[in-house]
Design a protein around this motif. Structure first.
Motif, mmCIF file in Angstrom:
data_model
loop_
_atom_site.group_PDB
_atom_site.id
_atom_site.type_symbol
_atom_site.label_atom_id
_atom_site.label_comp_id
_atom_site.label_asym_id
_atom_site.label_seq_id
_atom_site.Cartn_x
_atom_site.Cartn_y
_atom_site.Cartn_z
ATOM 1 N N GLY A 98 27.883 41.593 48.654
ATOM 2 C CA GLY A 98 28.483 40.656 47.705
ATOM 3 C C GLY A 98 29.995 40.681 47.829
ATOM 4 N N GLY A 99 30.629 39.622 47.387
ATOM 5 C CA GLY A 99 32.041 39.404 47.655
ATOM 6 C C GLY A 99 32.993 40.222 46.804
ATOM 7 N N ARG A 149 36.326 39.490 44.577
ATOM 8 C CA ARG A 149 37.084 38.411 43.929
ATOM 9 C C ARG A 149 38.461 38.924 43.518
ATOM 10 N NH1 ARG A 149 34.569 34.393 39.424
ATOM 11 N NH2 ARG A 149 33.388 33.903 41.317
ATOM 12 N N LEU A 185 28.390 38.677 38.265
ATOM 13 C CA LEU A 185 28.313 38.228 39.660
ATOM 14 C C LEU A 185 27.371 39.128 40.468
ATOM 15 C CD1 LEU A 185 32.110 37.453 40.194
ATOM 16 C CD2 LEU A 185 30.263 35.762 40.169
ATOM 17 N N GLN A 201 23.854 38.153 42.218
ATOM 18 C CA GLN A 201 23.781 38.381 43.663
ATOM 19 C C GLN A 201 22.460 39.028 44.064
ATOM 20 O OE1 GLN A 201 26.971 37.532 45.202
ATOM 21 N NE2 GLN A 201 25.763 37.344 47.045
ATOM 22 N N LYS A 260 28.950 43.394 43.813
ATOM 23 C CA LYS A 260 30.125 42.529 43.698
ATOM 24 C C LYS A 260 31.333 43.405 43.380
ATOM 25 C CE LYS A 260 30.919 38.010 43.970
ATOM 26 N NZ LYS A 260 30.312 37.080 44.919
ATOM 27 N N GLY A 273 36.097 43.428 43.183
ATOM 28 C CA GLY A 273 37.323 42.652 43.132
ATOM 29 C C GLY A 273 38.410 43.342 42.349
ATOM 30 N N ASP A 329 35.498 36.230 48.437
ATOM 31 C CA ASP A 329 35.130 35.449 47.264
ATOM 32 C C ASP A 329 36.413 34.722 46.862
ATOM 33 O OD1 ASP A 329 32.776 35.106 45.248
ATOM 34 O OD2 ASP A 329 34.484 35.419 43.936
ATOM 35 N N THR A 358 28.996 28.331 52.912
ATOM 36 C CA THR A 358 28.582 28.086 51.526
ATOM 37 C C THR A 358 28.551 26.594 51.231
ATOM 38 O OG1 THR A 358 29.654 30.175 50.936
ATOM 39 C CG2 THR A 358 28.948 28.767 49.125
ATOM 40 N N THR A 405 34.365 27.451 39.483
ATOM 41 C CA THR A 405 34.205 28.777 38.888
ATOM 42 C C THR A 405 33.172 28.750 37.766
ATOM 43 O OG1 THR A 405 35.437 30.681 38.027
ATOM 44 C CG2 THR A 405 36.052 28.519 37.166
ATOM 45 N N ASN A 440 29.297 30.191 41.285
ATOM 46 C CA ASN A 440 28.398 31.089 40.567
ATOM 47 C C ASN A 440 28.393 30.742 39.084
ATOM 48 O OD1 ASN A 440 27.543 33.060 42.679
ATOM 49 N ND2 ASN A 440 29.747 33.346 42.849
ATOM 50 N N ASN A 472 24.044 28.098 46.333
ATOM 51 C CA ASN A 472 25.220 28.585 47.050
ATOM 52 C C ASN A 472 24.922 29.845 47.853
ATOM 53 O OD1 ASN A 472 25.567 30.904 45.477
ATOM 54 N ND2 ASN A 472 27.429 30.220 44.486
#
Length: 444
Positions: free
Chosen positions: A91-92, A94, A107, A111, A126, A128, A166, A209, A319, A344, A369
């Motif tokens: 997962g990303g 952010r 998130l 995910q 996730k 970030g 992300d 995506t 967003t 998301n 997505n």
């Protein structure tokens, strides 16, 4: 009290200050009621819902770095490793001032199911930081990314947790993070996805995506006797997902007439000029006012408002919670046929229900997505095999994954007598695979 209601009460009590996470959990568990009720005794005994709504671990850490004036700045970094029952956490990352633990948990929870839907062996996570890369020099971004990875590198690895990009985390940021990971760990491995093509990145990852969103939208339309040709599409956002969604929609014969950023939005009745949009957003990193200044047919408006434009298809790509109940009413009044989420959870729960109740075909982000993370997993495969596939090979695999996702969520909804409810279908199809893996692996 039902098992679902018990768990919802418990989750709300434990996470009262995390509205986005609570919203995501409520949306998933409510739509899973028929599945849970059919297996209630077994799931309750195994505390399956308690385990699936509690992350495996949450990491929070300080990120100090030095700006161009020599001033030390301090941000907060996060990584939530939610569930690895079907594969390494994926997962990303952010980077945005709005980031907090509740947003990262929501998130990460989403995910888990999104990654399950891809059919690939990847778990959910996730991460970030509240760092904002906007307005920072390359050196400042590098300083932050190196400090961030100095701590994060202790908890990730190609077979453990594989972060990606992300919001706010593009190829520049991934490059700086990868370099720091390699420097500290002394290992060259596929620990991050979204890398540059010269050091293990995958062709079509940048587009994935946005392209994936259109592949599932196209399949949705086709299965309802429609096509993309000649349709009017409104898109929110002007980042990576929005740009490539616009590009692919126009390649399919649709006309995309809007895009937006954090300060305003564009209406271009002649269709968004993708080359100009890329120049403004990817090269200059400027505001959409520059797009409007360079194109006579475009109107720039402050604030929000893309959903008031008459359209056949709406694609929210910005967003979370950007499409509200009044926006849903406007879309229905204007005859919108389909809403597919590129971001998301961009649609609020009441807006989602209104769209569904009024006959709009609605596909939620964990399905629509999923193309980005699917292609990230394809990047992981290429890294493991020390191979590089062509753009066409990756794109063909991506399209097949998205078509499969549509049919899997459609079938899941039909199995529980909820035909056309793609939100329930996505949650059910994603959940069943994770639940089966968790039960097979015992209490862990």
């Amino acid at each position: 009290m039902s098992y679902v209601d018990e768990v919802l009460e418990r989750v709300k009590a434990k996470n009262a200050s995390e509205p986005e996470f609570l919203q995501a959990v409520e949306e998933v568990l409510e739509s899973l009621r028929p599945v849970i009720e059919a297996n209630e005794e077994k799931y309750r005994k195994e505390a399956l819902l308690e385990r699936i709504t509690e992350p495996d671990r949450q990491l929070k850490f300080r990120v100090p770095w030095v700006d161009d004036k020599g001033q030390v700045q301090v941000n907060t970094g996060y990584r939530v490793q939610f569930n690895n029952s079907i594969g390494p956490y994926k997962g990303g990352l952010r980077l945005h001032p709005s980031v907090n633990i509740g947003i990262i948990k929501f998130l990460g929870f989403e995910q888990v199911f999104k990654n399950s839907l891809t059919g690939l062996p990847i778990g959910g996570g996730k991460g970030g930081s509240d760092f904002d890369p906007k307005g920072k020099s390359d050196r400042e971004v590098m300083a932050f990314c190196q400090s961030f990875m100095t701590e994060l590198c202790k908890y990730i690895g190609a077979d453990v947790d594989v972060p990606a990009g992300d919001i706010g985390t593009g190829a520049r940021e991934i490059g700086y993070m990868f370099g720091q990971y390699k420097r500290i760990r002394g290992m060259y491995e596929g620990v991050l996805t979204g890398k540059g093509l010269t050091y293990g990145g995958s062709l079509a990852r940048t587009e994935a995506t946005g392209y994936g969103l259109l592949y599932i939208t196209e399949e949705l339309m086709k299965c309802h006797g429609e096509s993309m040709e000649g349709k009017t599409v409104v898109v929110s956002g002007a980042g990576n997902v929005a740009i490539y969604a616009i590009q692919k929609a126009q390649q399919m014969g649709a006309k995309v007439v809007t895009c937006s950023d954090s300060t305003g939005w564009i209406y271009d009745p002649e269709g968004i000029d993708v080359a100009l949009l890329k120049e403004v957003k990817e090269v200059k990193r400027a505001r959409l006012t520059e797009y409007a200044a360079a194109r006579k047919s475009a109107e720039y408006h402050e604030g929000r408002g893309v959903w008031q434009i008459k359209c056949d298809i709406a694609l929210p790509c910005a967003t979370q919670n950007e499409l509200l109940i009044d926006d849903a009413k406007q879309l229905v009044a204007n005859g919108c046929k389909a809403v597919c989420e590129g971001a998301n959870m961009p649609t609020t729960l009441d807006a989602t229900k209104y769209l569904q109740d009024n006959g709009v075909w609605f596909i939620c982000g964990k399905a629509s997505n999923a193309g980005g993370v699917a292609t990230s997993a394809l990047e992981m495969s290429q890294n493991s095999e020390r191979l590089s596939w062509t753009f066409e090979e990756v794109d063909a695999k991506l399209k097949q994954i998205m078509v499969n996702i549509y049919h899997n969520i459609d079938d899941a909804a039909k199995r529980y007598n909820m035909e056309g409810n793609y939100v329930a279908g996505a949650n059910i199809a994603g959940f069943e695979k994770v639940a089966e893996a968790m039960l097979a692996q015992g209490v862990c």
